[in-house]
Design a protein around this motif. Structure first.
Motif, mmCIF file in Angstrom:
data_model
loop_
_atom_site.group_PDB
_atom_site.id
_atom_site.type_symbol
_atom_site.label_atom_id
_atom_site.label_comp_id
_atom_site.label_asym_id
_atom_site.label_seq_id
_atom_site.Cartn_x
_atom_site.Cartn_y
_atom_site.Cartn_z
ATOM 1 N N GLY A 84 69.168 23.178 -29.662
ATOM 2 C CA GLY A 84 68.242 22.593 -30.621
ATOM 3 C C GLY A 84 68.207 21.105 -30.358
ATOM 4 N N ALA A 85 67.303 20.401 -31.030
ATOM 5 C CA ALA A 85 67.279 18.943 -30.881
ATOM 6 C C ALA A 85 66.654 18.313 -32.121
ATOM 7 C CB ALA A 85 66.498 18.533 -29.635
ATOM 8 N N VAL A 86 67.094 17.087 -32.388
ATOM 9 C CA VAL A 86 66.468 16.265 -33.423
ATOM 10 C C VAL A 86 65.814 15.107 -32.682
ATOM 11 C CG1 VAL A 86 66.837 14.935 -35.535
ATOM 12 C CG2 VAL A 86 68.405 16.817 -34.964
ATOM 13 N N ALA A 87 64.492 15.035 -32.741
ATOM 14 C CA ALA A 87 63.777 13.915 -32.122
ATOM 15 C C ALA A 87 63.526 12.873 -33.203
ATOM 16 C CB ALA A 87 62.440 14.394 -31.559
ATOM 17 N N MET A 88 63.759 11.610 -32.872
ATOM 18 C CA MET A 88 63.579 10.573 -33.897
ATOM 19 C C MET A 88 62.998 9.302 -33.282
ATOM 20 S SD MET A 88 67.613 9.773 -34.308
ATOM 21 C CE MET A 88 68.118 11.280 -33.455
ATOM 22 N N LYS A 89 62.449 8.467 -34.184
ATOM 23 C CA LYS A 89 61.909 7.186 -33.737
ATOM 24 C C LYS A 89 63.057 6.243 -33.396
ATOM 25 C CE LYS A 89 57.604 7.417 -36.333
ATOM 26 N NZ LYS A 89 56.905 7.052 -37.557
ATOM 27 N N GLU A 90 62.752 5.276 -32.537
ATOM 28 C CA GLU A 90 63.772 4.302 -32.105
ATOM 29 C C GLU A 90 64.412 3.590 -33.286
ATOM 30 O OE1 GLU A 90 65.281 3.419 -29.321
ATOM 31 O OE2 GLU A 90 64.218 4.885 -28.099
ATOM 32 N N GLU A 91 63.562 3.204 -34.249
ATOM 33 C CA GLU A 91 64.134 2.409 -35.371
ATOM 34 C C GLU A 91 65.104 3.254 -36.193
ATOM 35 O OE1 GLU A 91 60.500 2.759 -35.417
ATOM 36 O OE2 GLU A 91 59.917 3.044 -37.510
ATOM 37 N N ILE A 92 64.897 4.554 -36.193
ATOM 38 C CA ILE A 92 65.829 5.417 -36.939
ATOM 39 C C ILE A 92 67.133 5.543 -36.147
ATOM 40 C CG2 ILE A 92 66.198 7.758 -37.819
ATOM 41 C CD1 ILE A 92 63.159 7.832 -38.382
ATOM 42 N N ALA A 93 66.991 5.751 -34.840
ATOM 43 C CA ALA A 93 68.192 5.836 -33.995
ATOM 44 C C ALA A 93 68.998 4.539 -34.070
ATOM 45 C CB ALA A 93 67.790 6.135 -32.553
ATOM 46 N N ALA A 94 68.296 3.411 -34.293
ATOM 47 C CA ALA A 94 68.974 2.109 -34.333
ATOM 48 C C ALA A 94 69.958 1.992 -35.491
ATOM 49 C CB ALA A 94 67.938 0.984 -34.401
ATOM 50 N N THR A 95 69.831 2.889 -36.469
ATOM 51 C CA THR A 95 70.802 2.942 -37.574
ATOM 52 C C THR A 95 72.220 2.977 -37.016
ATOM 53 O OG1 THR A 95 69.211 4.296 -38.773
ATOM 54 C CG2 THR A 95 71.463 4.279 -39.643
ATOM 55 N N TYR A 96 72.326 3.629 -35.867
ATOM 56 C CA TYR A 96 73.664 3.862 -35.314
ATOM 57 C C TYR A 96 74.007 2.908 -34.168
ATOM 58 C CZ TYR A 96 72.956 7.931 -38.183
ATOM 59 O OH TYR A 96 72.704 8.746 -39.247
ATOM 60 N N ASP A 97 73.262 1.804 -34.045
ATOM 61 C CA ASP A 97 73.599 0.846 -32.994
ATOM 62 C C ASP A 97 75.012 0.305 -33.196
ATOM 63 O OD1 ASP A 97 71.264 1.174 -31.677
ATOM 64 O OD2 ASP A 97 70.328 -0.698 -32.335
#
Ligand SMILES: Cc1ncc(COP(=O)(O)O)c(C=O)c1O
Length: 450
Positions: free
Chosen positions: A288-301
């Motif tokens: 499976g996969a969760v696709a997300m926008k960059e700004e959402i992924a940036a939560t975890y920078d």
């Protein structure tokens, strides 16, 4: 091993899902090719359900098999924190087919944990808690995904599921409590009523408490419910207005099922997060996969994503997904879903025209349903429950299977979800059997059988 041994040993040592063990209807399967599979006695079945609504490219595809074998030989397993060739290539490929901006992916084992991870991410990103989902939805069988699920399957586990989920109504034209006769309103008015209903719920729940609205873009097991014109755009606008994330569950309707890579592309709506599984590998390996926008992924920078499992990003599954996507591209399966989808529409309309027991038909691409009723005027379902099915519905189901066609039904609704490689002739082959089954149903209803 002979056929009887396969069956008896499988039954003896197994706990079957979604059924009482004594009532399990187990099909001993030996091989599968294209749109067909064979049982251990050599009987052939036309697969109108893509096995579990997932074998989008059809069975036995050599290219995907070879890609998996090669990956097994090169590197069978690597940990979830390791960079691998299939991870590098799949991410790039997925980013080229997802809607604009959704370019970061978290790999999961299937659809349920994709949805649960999407919820975690939405909560972390927004700092809010509640998730709104619809009643006529299925989002998976793990505890959190059961809480997200709106349909009857959730009830068994309540109240010990994941807190914070609030449900709302689906824009389901055939059985709408807002518009019992939906033909009396135009689609935009119909959609507006359901968007307004969602807005009212958002206001009552408090926009500052809601992290996400999570919906199946086109509802799957609850009967192929296609959003009416303007609905998805309306939901997107509400999410923007109240700073709520829009998550679309494309586990069943993604990867060409509706004629586009993702169903939301039909309405030009870009979700913030998409969950996917099934057609991502066409079932050749679990993924499976969760696709997300960059700004959402940036939560975890700079902060940890608290989650992850041993098999996240298994190289063999990633290699299967990559080859599967290439097959969809190179064999023109999106185009075939559109073209054969037109045939499916015609065949469904013919069924409705011919059989009084067909109350409604719906389809988009190769994703279709026929809702069977006792009486068209009252719309009384042919079977009010799944277990047990009414005798007439049971006859419909068993006739279809006995005559070599494999299909799924939700209560009184037959689903048509064939592999995307199906031909018109093969679709007709399946419909001939369904047609004969419904002939019997019409007579049994007329004769007063329950
Ligand atoms: C729309 C949808 N979401 C999620 C799931 C759960 O996926 P899985 O069974 O891979 O956990 C399913 C499975 O049928 C589904 O149809």
């Amino acid at each position: 091993m002979n056929s009887d041994e396969i069956l008896s040993k499988s039954v003896k040592h197994n706990l079957w899902t979604w059924t009482a063990q004594r009532k399990a209807e187990v099909l001993p399967v030996e091989k599968a090719e294209g749109v067909y599979f064979w049982d251990t006695n050599g009987k052939r079945y036309l697969d109108l359900n893509s096995m579990v609504m997932c074998v989008n490219i059809g069975h036995g595809n050599k290219r995907v098999q070879e890609a998996m074998i090669q990956q097994i030989r090169e590197l069978t397993f690597a940990g979830p924190h390791m960079a691998t060739k299939p991870r590098a290539l799949l991410g790039e490929k997925l980013a080229s087919i997802t809607p604009p901006g959704l370019t970061r992916f978290l790999y999961t084992l299937g659809g349920s944990d994709a949805n649960e991870n999407a919820v975690k991410i939405a909560r972390d990103y927004t700092g809010k808690f509640k998730i709104l989902t619809r009643y006529r939805s299925y989002h998976g069988a793990t505890m959190g995904a059961m809480a997200l699920t709106g349909d009857y399957r959730r009830l068994h586990w309540e109240p010990e599921t994941m807190p914070g989920v609030v449900h709302f109504l689906d824009p389901y034209a055939y059985r709408s409590s807002f518009f019992p006769d939906s033909s009396s309103v135009d689609e935009e008015t119909f959609s507006r009523a359901y968007v307004d209903h969602l807005e009212e719920i958002i206001r009552f729940e408090g926009p500052d408490t809601i992290a996400a609205v999570l919906i199946e873009t086109v509802t799957g097991t609850n009967g192929i419910l296609i959003p009416p014109a303007g609905y998805l755009q309306g939901v997107r606008a509400l999410c923007d207005k109240y700073r709520i994330l829009l998550i679309t569950d494309e586990v069943m309707c993604g990867f060409g099922r509706t004629g586009k890579w993702f169903a939301s592309q039909h309405w030009d709506v870009v979700p913030d997060i998409i969950t996917m599984a099934k057609g991502l590998t066409s079932g050749y390996a679990p993924l499976g996969a969760v696709a997300m926008k960059e700004e959402i992924a940036a939560t975890y920078d700079d902060r940890q994503f608290v989650g992850g499992m041993t098999y996240n990003g298994h190289p063999v599954s990633l290699a299967a997904a990559l080859a599967n996507i290439e097959v969809i591209e190179q064999e023109g399966l999106l185009e075939n879903a559109v073209r054969r989808g037109e045939t499916l529409k015609v065949l469904l309309a013919e069924l409705k025209e011919k059989h009084p027991c067909v109350g409604d038909v719906r389809s988009i691409g190769l994703f279709g349903a026929a809702e069977l009723v006792r009486d068209r005027a009252s719309k009384e379902p042919l079977s009010p429950s799944a277990k047990p099915l009414s005798p007439v519905m049971k006859h419909v189901k068993s006739y279809i299977l006995e005559h070599g066609v494999f299909m799924y039904n939700t209560f009184h609704t037959l689903l048509f979800i064939p592999p995307l490689i199906i031909t018109d002739a093969q679709l007709r082959e399946g419909f001939n059997v369904v047609d004969a089954a419904l002939e019997i149903a019409d007579h049994e209803i007329q004769a007063g059988l329950e």
